[in-house]
Design a protein around this motif. Structure first.
Motif, PDB file in Angstrom:
ATOM      1  N   TYR A  78       0.867  -1.184   0.000  1.00  0.00           N
ATOM      2  CA  TYR A  78       0.000   0.000   0.000  1.00  0.00           C
ATOM      3  C   TYR A  78       0.904   1.235   0.000  1.00  0.00           C
ATOM      4  O   TYR A  78       1.719   1.396   0.913  1.00  0.00           O
ATOM      5  N   ASP A  79       0.767   2.093  -1.019  1.00  0.00           N
ATOM      6  CA  ASP A  79       1.705   3.209  -1.186  1.00  0.00           C
ATOM      7  C   ASP A  79       1.135   4.548  -0.722  1.00  0.00           C
ATOM      8  O   ASP A  79      -0.078   4.783  -0.809  1.00  0.00           O
ATOM      9  N   ASP A  80       2.048   5.401  -0.316  1.00  0.00           N
ATOM     10  CA  ASP A  80       1.808   6.849  -0.118  1.00  0.00           C
ATOM     11  C   ASP A  80       1.206   7.233   1.226  1.00  0.00           C
ATOM     12  O   ASP A  80       0.702   8.362   1.367  1.00  0.00           O
ATOM     13  N   ALA A  81       1.274   6.366   2.217  1.00  0.00           N
ATOM     14  CA  ALA A  81       0.876   6.740   3.591  1.00  0.00           C
ATOM     15  C   ALA A  81      -0.501   7.407   3.653  1.00  0.00           C
ATOM     16  O   ALA A  81      -0.647   8.527   4.143  1.00  0.00           O
ATOM     17  N   PHE A  94      -1.434  -1.262  -4.064  1.00  0.00           N
ATOM     18  CA  PHE A  94      -2.646  -0.468  -3.839  1.00  0.00           C
ATOM     19  C   PHE A  94      -2.285   0.968  -3.488  1.00  0.00           C
ATOM     20  O   PHE A  94      -1.242   1.226  -2.867  1.00  0.00           O
ATOM     21  N   HIS A  95      -3.162   1.885  -3.862  1.00  0.00           N
ATOM     22  CA  HIS A  95      -3.113   3.251  -3.333  1.00  0.00           C
ATOM     23  C   HIS A  95      -4.387   3.429  -2.496  1.00  0.00           C
ATOM     24  O   HIS A  95      -4.464   2.913  -1.403  1.00  0.00           O
ATOM     25  N   GLY A  96      -5.409   4.121  -3.072  1.00  0.00           N
ATOM     26  CA  GLY A  96      -6.657   4.270  -2.335  1.00  0.00           C
ATOM     27  C   GLY A  96      -7.366   2.935  -2.150  1.00  0.00           C
ATOM     28  O   GLY A  96      -7.353   2.084  -3.046  1.00  0.00           O
ATOM     29  N   PHE A 113      10.092  12.904   0.054  1.00  0.00           N
ATOM     30  CA  PHE A 113       9.165  13.829  -0.619  1.00  0.00           C
ATOM     31  C   PHE A 113       8.494  13.247  -1.869  1.00  0.00           C
ATOM     32  O   PHE A 113       7.841  13.963  -2.606  1.00  0.00           O
ATOM     33  N   HIS A 114       8.728  11.970  -2.148  1.00  0.00           N
ATOM     34  CA  HIS A 114       8.100  11.336  -3.317  1.00  0.00           C
ATOM     35  C   HIS A 114       8.436  12.039  -4.646  1.00  0.00           C
ATOM     36  O   HIS A 114       7.549  12.408  -5.423  1.00  0.00           O
ATOM     37  N   PRO A 115       9.728  12.221  -4.958  1.00  0.00           N
ATOM     38  CA  PRO A 115      10.064  12.880  -6.228  1.00  0.00           C
ATOM     39  C   PRO A 115       9.867  11.954  -7.426  1.00  0.00           C
ATOM     40  O   PRO A 115      10.135  10.754  -7.348  1.00  0.00           O
ATOM     41  N   ASN A 145      10.193   2.127   2.803  1.00  0.00           N
ATOM     42  CA  ASN A 145      10.686   3.462   2.429  1.00  0.00           C
ATOM     43  C   ASN A 145      10.170   3.843   1.045  1.00  0.00           C
ATOM     44  O   ASN A 145      10.379   3.132   0.067  1.00  0.00           O
ATOM     45  N   HIS A 146       9.466   4.995   0.978  1.00  0.00           N
ATOM     46  CA  HIS A 146       8.961   5.510  -0.301  1.00  0.00           C
ATOM     47  C   HIS A 146       9.456   6.957  -0.461  1.00  0.00           C
ATOM     48  O   HIS A 146       8.749   7.804  -0.996  1.00  0.00           O
ATOM     49  N   THR A 147      10.669   7.177   0.072  1.00  0.00           N
ATOM     50  CA  THR A 147      11.396   8.470   0.068  1.00  0.00           C
ATOM     51  C   THR A 147      10.767   9.495   1.015  1.00  0.00           C
ATOM     52  O   THR A 147       9.684   9.274   1.557  1.00  0.00           O
TER      53      THR A 147
HETATM   54 ZN   LIG Z   1       3.873   6.619  -4.484  1.00  0.00          ZN
END
Ligand SMILES: [Zn+2]
Length: 265
Positions: free
Chosen positions: A36-39, A215-217, A92-94, A88-90
């Motif tokens: 699941y990405d992007d917190a 997954f995202h949302g 600032f997500h560049p 770890n997804h960085t």
């Molecule tokens: Zn992402």
């Protein structure tokens, strides 16, 4: 008679060999990883409760500066203490802004405006952030937007000593012997039905593969989204077939692949 006996012994050996070859993922036929990405808040509010109710563990790739990371530190700590993986997804997500469909990338977050050193330092700082949450020093990585370059130079080798493995976004499954642990494929989910996702799981069982969902949302909060009922249907199928599917965090699956490669060297 003796001849028949040897034939039987050879037969049994062959049978048990093929059975073990089909159960090479921690004694299961395949491995399934739920990432699941992007917190997102929905990960904490929708996903973790349903995973916990079924006793399943997921992998959550956090960009440390995102509101869903920095505003919910104690919830992420709790999730980690409960066996979910924080990846770890960085910071600032560049991403590469000039790529197609990337008009949303601000110039301050455009990988083409980064130096290699800045990117690597921000990634290492994110490992420190995650360690403060879960106390762990071993970590996995997910490339934001699947981009692996800074100004056309690959950054993969610059971070490979900081991680066990990394997840890409190419839609493919991995075999136990796949050598490149820094480009593990995954299936981006956006609007698929429960049945469609289950079909992928059945394919992984058939081919003895590692299948990674991305997954995202989940029930909202992102343009890339899956409905809550479809997500639940997938998880219930996985739970029901736990005897043949190893459902495990990304770090466990890829460490297992690494160990397997060392043994077979
Ligand atoms: Zn992402």
């Amino acid at each position: 008679m003796r001849c028949n006996l040897s034939a039987i012994i050879i037969g049994i050996t062959l049978l048990s060999f093929s059975a073990s070859a089909q159960k090479n993922w921690n004694n299961k036929k395949c491995a399934v990883v739920l990432t699941y990405d992007d917190a997102l808040n929905v990960h904490l509010d929708n996903v973790i409760p349903v995973l916990d109710s079924l006793g399943l563990k997921g992998t959550f790739y956090l960009s440390a500066y995102f509101p869903g990371s920095k505003n919910r530190l104690s919830d992420w700590k709790k999730a980690a203490a409960n066996g979910h993986e924080l990846g770890n997804h960085t910071l600032f997500h560049p991403c590469i802004g000039k790529s197609k469909g990337r008009s949303w990338v601000r110039k301050e977050r455009d990988l083409d405006n980064y130096s290699m050193e800045r990117l690597v330092e921000e990634i290492r700082m994110t490992n420190v952030f995650l360690q403060a949450l879960d106390g762990k020093t071993k970590r996995t990585f997910a490339y934001p937007c699947g981009d692996m370059t800074v100004n056309d130079s690959s950054y993969v080798n610059n971070i490979s000593n900081d991680f066990v493995s990394a997840r890409g976004v190419e839609g493919r499954m991995s075999s136990i012997n796949d050598a490149n642990l820094f480009a593990i494929g995954s299936y981006m989910i956006n609007g698929q039905s429960g049945e469609e996702m289950i079909k992928l799981v059945k394919e992984a069982i058939k081919n003895n593969s590692l299948l990674v969902f991305l997954f995202h949302g989940v029930g909202g909060e992102h343009d890339l989204n899956v409905s809550l009922p479809a997500h639940r249907q997938l998880l219930q199928f996985l739970k029901k077939h736990e005897h043949e599917i190893w459902i495990t965090p990304f770090i466990e699956a890829t460490e297992y692949m690494k160990k397997n490669q060392t043994i077979n060297k």
